[in-house]
Design a protein around this motif. Structure first.
Motif, PDB file in Angstrom:
ATOM      1  N   THR A 120      40.988 132.559  47.629  1.00 65.67           N
ATOM      2  CA  THR A 120      42.180 131.870  47.138  1.00 65.67           C
ATOM      3  C   THR A 120      41.866 131.077  45.887  1.00 65.67           C
ATOM      4  N   GLY A 121      42.716 131.211  44.877  1.00 62.51           N
ATOM      5  CA  GLY A 121      42.622 130.369  43.697  1.00 62.51           C
ATOM      6  C   GLY A 121      43.579 129.200  43.807  1.00 62.51           C
ATOM      7  N   ILE A 122      43.286 128.137  43.087  1.00 59.68           N
ATOM      8  CA  ILE A 122      44.139 126.950  43.122  1.00 59.68           C
ATOM      9  C   ILE A 122      44.425 126.474  41.708  1.00 59.68           C
ATOM     10  N   VAL A 123      45.704 126.258  41.413  1.00 62.52           N
ATOM     11  CA  VAL A 123      46.098 125.507  40.218  1.00 62.52           C
ATOM     12  C   VAL A 123      46.428 124.091  40.685  1.00 62.52           C
ATOM     13  N   TRP A 124      45.708 123.131  40.138  1.00 63.44           N
ATOM     14  CA  TRP A 124      45.723 121.738  40.618  1.00 63.44           C
ATOM     15  C   TRP A 124      46.284 120.855  39.515  1.00 63.44           C
ATOM     16  N   PHE A 125      47.530 120.418  39.657  1.00 63.81           N
ATOM     17  CA  PHE A 125      48.167 119.539  38.672  1.00 63.81           C
ATOM     18  C   PHE A 125      47.881 118.089  39.040  1.00 63.81           C
ATOM     19  N   ALA A 173      41.778 125.760  38.508  1.00 62.67           N
ATOM     20  CA  ALA A 173      42.252 125.292  37.202  1.00 62.67           C
ATOM     21  C   ALA A 173      42.963 123.958  37.391  1.00 62.67           C
ATOM     22  N   LEU A 174      42.442 122.922  36.730  1.00 61.52           N
ATOM     23  CA  LEU A 174      43.062 121.598  36.765  1.00 61.52           C
ATOM     24  C   LEU A 174      43.901 121.417  35.508  1.00 61.52           C
ATOM     25  N   ILE A 175      45.112 120.904  35.682  1.00 56.62           N
ATOM     26  CA  ILE A 175      46.035 120.729  34.555  1.00 56.62           C
ATOM     27  C   ILE A 175      46.570 119.298  34.534  1.00 56.62           C
ATOM     28  N   GLY A 176      46.526 118.674  33.352  1.00 58.04           N
ATOM     29  CA  GLY A 176      47.124 117.354  33.168  1.00 58.04           C
ATOM     30  C   GLY A 176      46.155 116.199  33.204  1.00 58.04           C
ATOM     31  N   SER A 194      37.906 125.284  35.598  1.00 56.28           N
ATOM     32  CA  SER A 194      38.555 125.193  34.290  1.00 56.28           C
ATOM     33  C   SER A 194      39.416 123.939  34.283  1.00 56.28           C
ATOM     34  N   ALA A 195      39.194 123.075  33.310  1.00 58.91           N
ATOM     35  CA  ALA A 195      39.895 121.791  33.258  1.00 58.91           C
ATOM     36  C   ALA A 195      40.681 121.683  31.960  1.00 58.91           C
ATOM     37  N   TYR A 196      41.973 121.380  32.088  1.00 59.53           N
ATOM     38  CA  TYR A 196      42.867 121.253  30.936  1.00 59.53           C
ATOM     39  C   TYR A 196      43.404 119.830  30.886  1.00 59.53           C
ATOM     40  N   ILE A 201      47.017 120.251  26.376  1.00 58.20           N
ATOM     41  CA  ILE A 201      48.455 120.535  26.411  1.00 58.20           C
ATOM     42  C   ILE A 201      49.107 120.157  25.090  1.00 58.20           C
ATOM     43  N   ASP A 202      48.706 119.011  24.506  1.00 58.55           N
ATOM     44  CA  ASP A 202      49.256 118.593  23.214  1.00 58.55           C
ATOM     45  C   ASP A 202      48.925 119.619  22.128  1.00 58.55           C
ATOM     46  N   GLU A 203      47.689 120.116  22.135  1.00 58.83           N
ATOM     47  CA  GLU A 203      47.229 120.988  21.054  1.00 58.83           C
ATOM     48  C   GLU A 203      47.695 122.428  21.243  1.00 58.83           C
ATOM     49  N   ARG A 204      47.736 122.899  22.496  1.00 57.13           N
ATOM     50  CA  ARG A 204      47.981 124.319  22.741  1.00 57.13           C
ATOM     51  C   ARG A 204      49.367 124.600  23.303  1.00 57.13           C
ATOM     52  N   GLY A 205      49.991 123.582  23.880  1.00 57.87           N
ATOM     53  CA  GLY A 205      51.301 123.758  24.494  1.00 57.87           C
ATOM     54  C   GLY A 205      51.175 124.117  25.969  1.00 57.87           C
ATOM     55  N   ILE A 206      52.173 123.728  26.738  1.00 52.93           N
ATOM     56  CA  ILE A 206      52.125 123.922  28.177  1.00 52.93           C
ATOM     57  C   ILE A 206      52.138 125.407  28.546  1.00 52.93           C
ATOM     58  N   THR A 207      52.826 126.224  27.763  1.00 50.87           N
ATOM     59  CA  THR A 207      52.925 127.649  28.092  1.00 50.87           C
ATOM     60  C   THR A 207      51.559 128.318  28.066  1.00 50.87           C
TER      61      THR A 207
END
Length: 304
Positions: A120-125, A173-176, A194-196, A201-207
């Motif tokens: 299982t993968g996890i996207v962690w906001f 993947a951690l976001i925010g 992978s950590a974002y 987000i400011d530089e690359r955009g949320i999409t």
């Protein structure tokens, strides 16, 4: 994608130092979660709440760590094992687990239940890394250790109930991110997660960030879990959270992220949890209402 969503409440605040997130599941239900999901064609059943002991009746330092501190670790184990059992039973019944927190320590149980027998993968906001261990934590609060526990970092490798081997760091993947302690920053940099950050987000955009995160989290795995801490949002959008940090994700960015999850993950999206709603700090239940909106977007709600 029509399915039956089973709501599981976990009124947990043992993992945090600020009371109030134990009322999060009730606030989210009150905000109309079931009605909103049914309006987009999702059948919805409520599995009730997992029992959580009161902190006033327990010793926060009752644990067997030889070094460091993890408050209410024994009680957290009992709750998370019950969460894992409930999530696993939901999956066995062919339903989609939607777990409502409570503080983020409940993610240990959710991950164990959803990834019991499948990679299982996890996207962690999250505004925070949740990558501390009992040795590195400045507070002893387990909600700041949840992801490290799931991955078996440091002493968590010796506690089978925390470590979920079917969740691999290369599929996280951690976001925010915008508020990290020194110790967890080191752990993250040394790991293959992978950590974002908000800078990304400011530089690359949320999409671009979310599309890449979903690709990372779903690579060579069977399913995707999303763990959404409401403090990833800017406090102007979500004031009622356990640990608010300025400079977070905007309202529209959050909805765009959820819409991308739905379109990019598709049927691999197997579970969702939303945590850290604190009605005591909220304004007219707006954070809980936003939580309902975001869950609906993640499960298929669209403008057109």
């Amino acid at each position: 994608m029509e399915q039956t969503v089973r709501i599981l409440g976990v009124p947990m605040d043992l993992g945090a130092n600020r009371r109030g997130v134990d009322m999060g599941p009730s606030a989210i239900r009150y905000a109309g979660l079931a009605d909103q999901l049914e309006s987009i064609g999702q059948s919805c059943v409520d599995g009730g709440d997992i029992a959580v002991p009161r902190p006033e009746e327990r010793d926060p330092d009752d644990n067997d760590f030889k070094a460091g501190r993890a408050k209410y670790f024994t009680e957290t184990q009992a709750v998370c094992e019950d969460v894992a059992t409930a999530v696993s039973a939901t999956v066995d019944d062919g339903e989609f687990p939607l777990v409502l927190g409570g503080d983020h320590s409940i993610a240990i149980g959710t991950a164990a239940g959803i990834a019991d027998d499948r990679n299982t993968g996890i996207v962690w906001f999250d505004a925070h890394g949740d990558f501390n261990t009992p040795e590195t934590t400045p507070s002893g609060n387990v909600h700041g250790m949840a992801l490290a526990a799931i991955l078996g970092v440091g002493p968590f490798a010796d506690h089978a109930w925390t470590h979920t081997p079917r969740v691999r760091p290369e599929n996280i993947a951690l976001i925010g991110l915008r508020d990290l302690d020194d110790g967890e920053r080191t752990h993250i940099n040394e790991s293959s997660v992978s950590a974002y950050t908000m800078t990304d987000i400011d530089e690359r955009g949320i999409t671009e960030v979310v599309e890449e995160a979903v690709d990372v989290a779903t690579r060579d795995v069977e399913q995707l879990h999303v763990s959404f801490d409401m403090d990833c949002l800017d406090p102007n959008e979500a004031p009622g959270v356990g640990t608010p940090i300025r400079g977070g994700i905007s309202y529209r960015e959050a909805h765009a992220a959820m819409e991308l999850l739905y379109s990019n993950a598709g049927p691999r999206l197997c579970s969702f949890e939303v945590v850290e709603v604190n009605p005591i700090l909220d304004q007219h239940n707006r954070t809980a209402e936003l939580a309902c909106e975001l869950v609906a977007s993640a499960l298929g709600q669209r403008i057109l």
